[in-house]
Design an enzyme around this catalytic site. Sequence first.
Site, PDB file in Angstrom:
ATOM      1  N   HIS B  62       4.751   0.329  -7.962  1.00  0.00           N
ATOM      2  CA  HIS B  62       3.716  -0.653  -7.171  1.00  0.00           C
ATOM      3  C   HIS B  62       3.720  -1.143  -6.597  1.00  0.00           C
ATOM      4  CE1 HIS B  62      -0.863  -1.659  -7.690  1.00  0.00           C
ATOM      5  NE2 HIS B  62      -0.149  -1.375  -6.192  1.00  0.00           N
ATOM      6  N   HIS B  64       3.455  -2.365  -1.736  1.00  0.00           N
ATOM      7  CA  HIS B  64       3.504  -2.115  -0.605  1.00  0.00           C
ATOM      8  C   HIS B  64       3.810  -2.148   0.471  1.00  0.00           C
ATOM      9  CE1 HIS B  64      -0.652  -0.920  -1.933  1.00  0.00           C
ATOM     10  NE2 HIS B  64      -0.718  -1.962  -3.371  1.00  0.00           N
ATOM     11  N   LEU B  65       4.806  -1.049   1.069  1.00  0.00           N
ATOM     12  CA  LEU B  65       6.121  -1.190   2.715  1.00  0.00           C
ATOM     13  C   LEU B  65       5.129  -1.403   3.793  1.00  0.00           C
ATOM     14  CD1 LEU B  65       9.164   0.568   0.237  1.00  0.00           C
ATOM     15  CD2 LEU B  65       8.063  -2.210   0.579  1.00  0.00           C
ATOM     16  N   ARG B  66       4.016  -0.810   3.693  1.00  0.00           N
ATOM     17  CA  ARG B  66       3.211  -0.843   5.068  1.00  0.00           C
ATOM     18  C   ARG B  66       3.616   0.418   5.994  1.00  0.00           C
ATOM     19  NH1 ARG B  66      -0.993  -3.360   2.507  1.00  0.00           N
ATOM     20  NH2 ARG B  66      -0.681  -5.152   1.865  1.00  0.00           N
ATOM     21  N   ASN B  96      -1.345   3.632   1.162  1.00  0.00           N
ATOM     22  CA  ASN B  96      -2.294   3.668   1.658  1.00  0.00           C
ATOM     23  C   ASN B  96      -1.471   2.600   3.336  1.00  0.00           C
ATOM     24  OD1 ASN B  96      -1.440   1.355   0.096  1.00  0.00           O
ATOM     25  ND2 ASN B  96      -3.411   0.315   0.437  1.00  0.00           N
ATOM     26  N   HIS B 183      -6.806   3.482  -8.660  1.00  0.00           N
ATOM     27  CA  HIS B 183      -7.030   2.468  -8.490  1.00  0.00           C
ATOM     28  C   HIS B 183      -8.281   2.571  -9.025  1.00  0.00           C
ATOM     29  CE1 HIS B 183      -8.104  -0.967  -5.089  1.00  0.00           C
ATOM     30  NE2 HIS B 183      -8.811  -0.595  -6.233  1.00  0.00           N
ATOM     31  N   ASP B 309       2.684  -5.106  -7.809  1.00  0.00           N
ATOM     32  CA  ASP B 309       1.016  -4.914  -6.414  1.00  0.00           C
ATOM     33  C   ASP B 309       1.906  -6.160  -5.644  1.00  0.00           C
ATOM     34  OD1 ASP B 309      -0.461  -4.825  -5.431  1.00  0.00           O
ATOM     35  OD2 ASP B 309      -2.083  -5.643  -6.591  1.00  0.00           O
ATOM     36  N   HIS B 313       1.354  -9.878   3.600  1.00  0.00           N
ATOM     37  CA  HIS B 313       0.329  -9.697   4.962  1.00  0.00           C
ATOM     38  C   HIS B 313       0.729 -10.565   5.990  1.00  0.00           C
ATOM     39  CE1 HIS B 313      -2.572  -7.393   3.162  1.00  0.00           C
ATOM     40  NE2 HIS B 313      -2.892  -8.228   2.246  1.00  0.00           N
TER      41      HIS B 313
END
Lengths: 329, 443
Positions: B62, B64-66, B96, B183, B309, B313
């Site tokens: 899990h 987030h590689l964006r 996402n 989620h 996770d 940012h």
Amino acid sequence: MNRSLLTIRHLDADTIHEMIDLAASFRTAIMRGETLRPKDPKVIGLLFFESSTRTRVSFEQATSYLGYRFTNFSSSGSSMSKGETLKDTILTLRSERLDGVVMRHRASGAPFLAHQLFDGHVVNAGDGEHEHPTQALGDALTVLSHLKSIQGLNVAIVGDVLHSRVARSNAWLFHKLGADVRLIGPRTLMPTHGGLLPGRIFHDLEPGIEDADVVMCLRLQKERMQDGLMTSTKEYRKMYQVNQETLRWARPGALVMHPGPLNRGVELDDFAADGPQSMILQQVENGIYVRMAALHWIFAQPQAKKAAKATEPPAEKTSKKKSSAGAKA
Amino acid sequence: MKTILKNGRILDPSTNMDVVGHVIIEDEAIAEIGSDVEIEEDADQIIDCQGLWICPGLVDLHAHLREPGEDHKETIVSGTQAAAAGGFTTVCCMPNTTPPLDSPSLIDFLFDRAASPEAGGVFVAPVGALTKRGEPDRLTDLAALKRAGIVAASDEGAPIQSARTMIRAMEFCRQLDLPIMAHCEDEDLSLGGCMNEGSVSALLGLKGIPRSAEEIMVARNCLLSLQTGCRLHIMRVSTWHSVEIIRQAKYLGADVTCETNPQYFTLNEEMMQNFDPHFKTTPPLRSQIDIDILLQALADGTIDAIASDHSPHANYEVQVPFEEAPYGMATLETSLATALTALVHKGVLAPLELIRKLSTNPAQLLGLDAGTLQPFETPVAQITVIDPDLEWTFDVSKTFSKGKNTPYHGTQFKGKAMMAICGSEIYRDAKFDLKRLQVPAPA
């Protein structure tokens, strides 16, 4: 870090007394018609990111009486409305060579960010639903104008505690000065876990204001009814209104307070608002003197023994022990 | 090409192996492991692993590689580099993004980027979007996404509110043998909230998110999984009631697994008292009682996996008032160290069990060619070499991730990934002792 006034929660009782005494001396001076001429007049930015005429005017008055200058900055019609971040606004104002800023913001905790970024002094003029320290100081000055001491008083705070920064600051202040604080309101308008907030929670008015020396009403926003947090203003009035009848449960002559603006006929009736027990207009006036004190206090040299407690939020005791991985250094 | 990892503590949960021995890698695959393997000195490279753990490469379920769309926060290149530095050799990336991973061409794009020479060299296992962006009740073309290579489908970032939509998603995924990574958030209950509803939110005047916002959806998804038979993986378990609900669902025979993340068993709501947005996550950090139960559930196996996770940012997005800040923290480079420090060194998990939750279980629940050191079980050797006792201080300025949003800056950790191997060596830590390297002279 520069001395700032962000919360009552992080102040100790001595510092609170120091500010109230200072405010009382400013009141005396102004009553005598003295004009203050500071050697080093400061320039204060009034940053009202959330509109508030009353508090802004109070700070303007305080600044003028102190012989300081102020400049107004409101979010509409400024760079904020063009999408500038709070960080850039604060950094810009720092370069405008303001000595201090007074800040009102809709987000709880926003003045903490300003305090980190602004190389000067910050006074919190109300942040979200967190704190409104100068309101509480003014309320304490008002109480002390009528009662000798706060130690041992029963202080009832009635209404929408959950959403109220005034309730939080006052609960801390009166608790720190030794009063028995009671928080009164319906379950939907009360924190579900009040544990860390000082004060005993009551859901019925009568036991809550029994023998109260001070009864503080909180403003009930209309949107609470829209959100279903209170069934109707009628029901609120019946259950929680401070009025001629319900004030009989409190001590005779109990002081009735309200931070304004009033919803007359909802939180209190005409008797409570206009009668001999009402402190509401004195609260407004005393607000000026405590704001003078706050603006003076942030620029004063901290007395050595109090310095650490008064200026910096202390490292929270809980954040040290809980985790092996630890918090941010 | 032949590499020998010599004299390390081999931890392979896939066979419950925990011995001191050697691992021989030949032509990108594991050829031999064990204590009685003969080491011929004809290797191209011999690495002395005395005092180190040799584990199957860690699999992050899990992250987030964006990319696409938010490359100011992270890119596939920077994210995979961060993954390798954190000891991961496979990283599952969440859908996402902007646009979300809802079409086969985007999956192709991801694989291309992950294979580029600048990238970290780890395997990227994409997780596809369950629903189309802005159309919460319209499912994506799951069969086409599966053909393109997704390993699971998820409602990450757009939690499915309608139970009817979720049943349909589960029926499709069951047919495609695709796990759903859920989620769990009831958005009606979490609306406007930014931290755990509790005594600290009361103190700070921040709107709370009740625990029930998570737990209701955990319960719903478990029940729907029981009904449909769809494989369900619950992401980010943070409350003790969620743990008990999942325990019960497993008892009832649901095909359900779950993960928690190091932040949920090391940080709590009381750390937010100065409004530091680095502590803002969804679901929010909870309280000590939740941490205690999460630790128990990790130990007793109710919680199957630990995932990062990783939610990077840009700094400017985080330097805002708490309630305006985005959720999540960049954790790829601290998750292993956090888990080692808080679980292994505190006696919560044995080393083999930690590696099971960081590698073997994640690989098995998604059916990946990873999570084992058995010779020729996986086409490409995935190995992480860990120094379990190295004490170090985390410095965010030295990370590979573009996201510098972490509450762990300055934290003292014990344990660190020293080397990651994905076929060949993809990461070697700066603290790796070069004396461990032996390159025999050519014969």
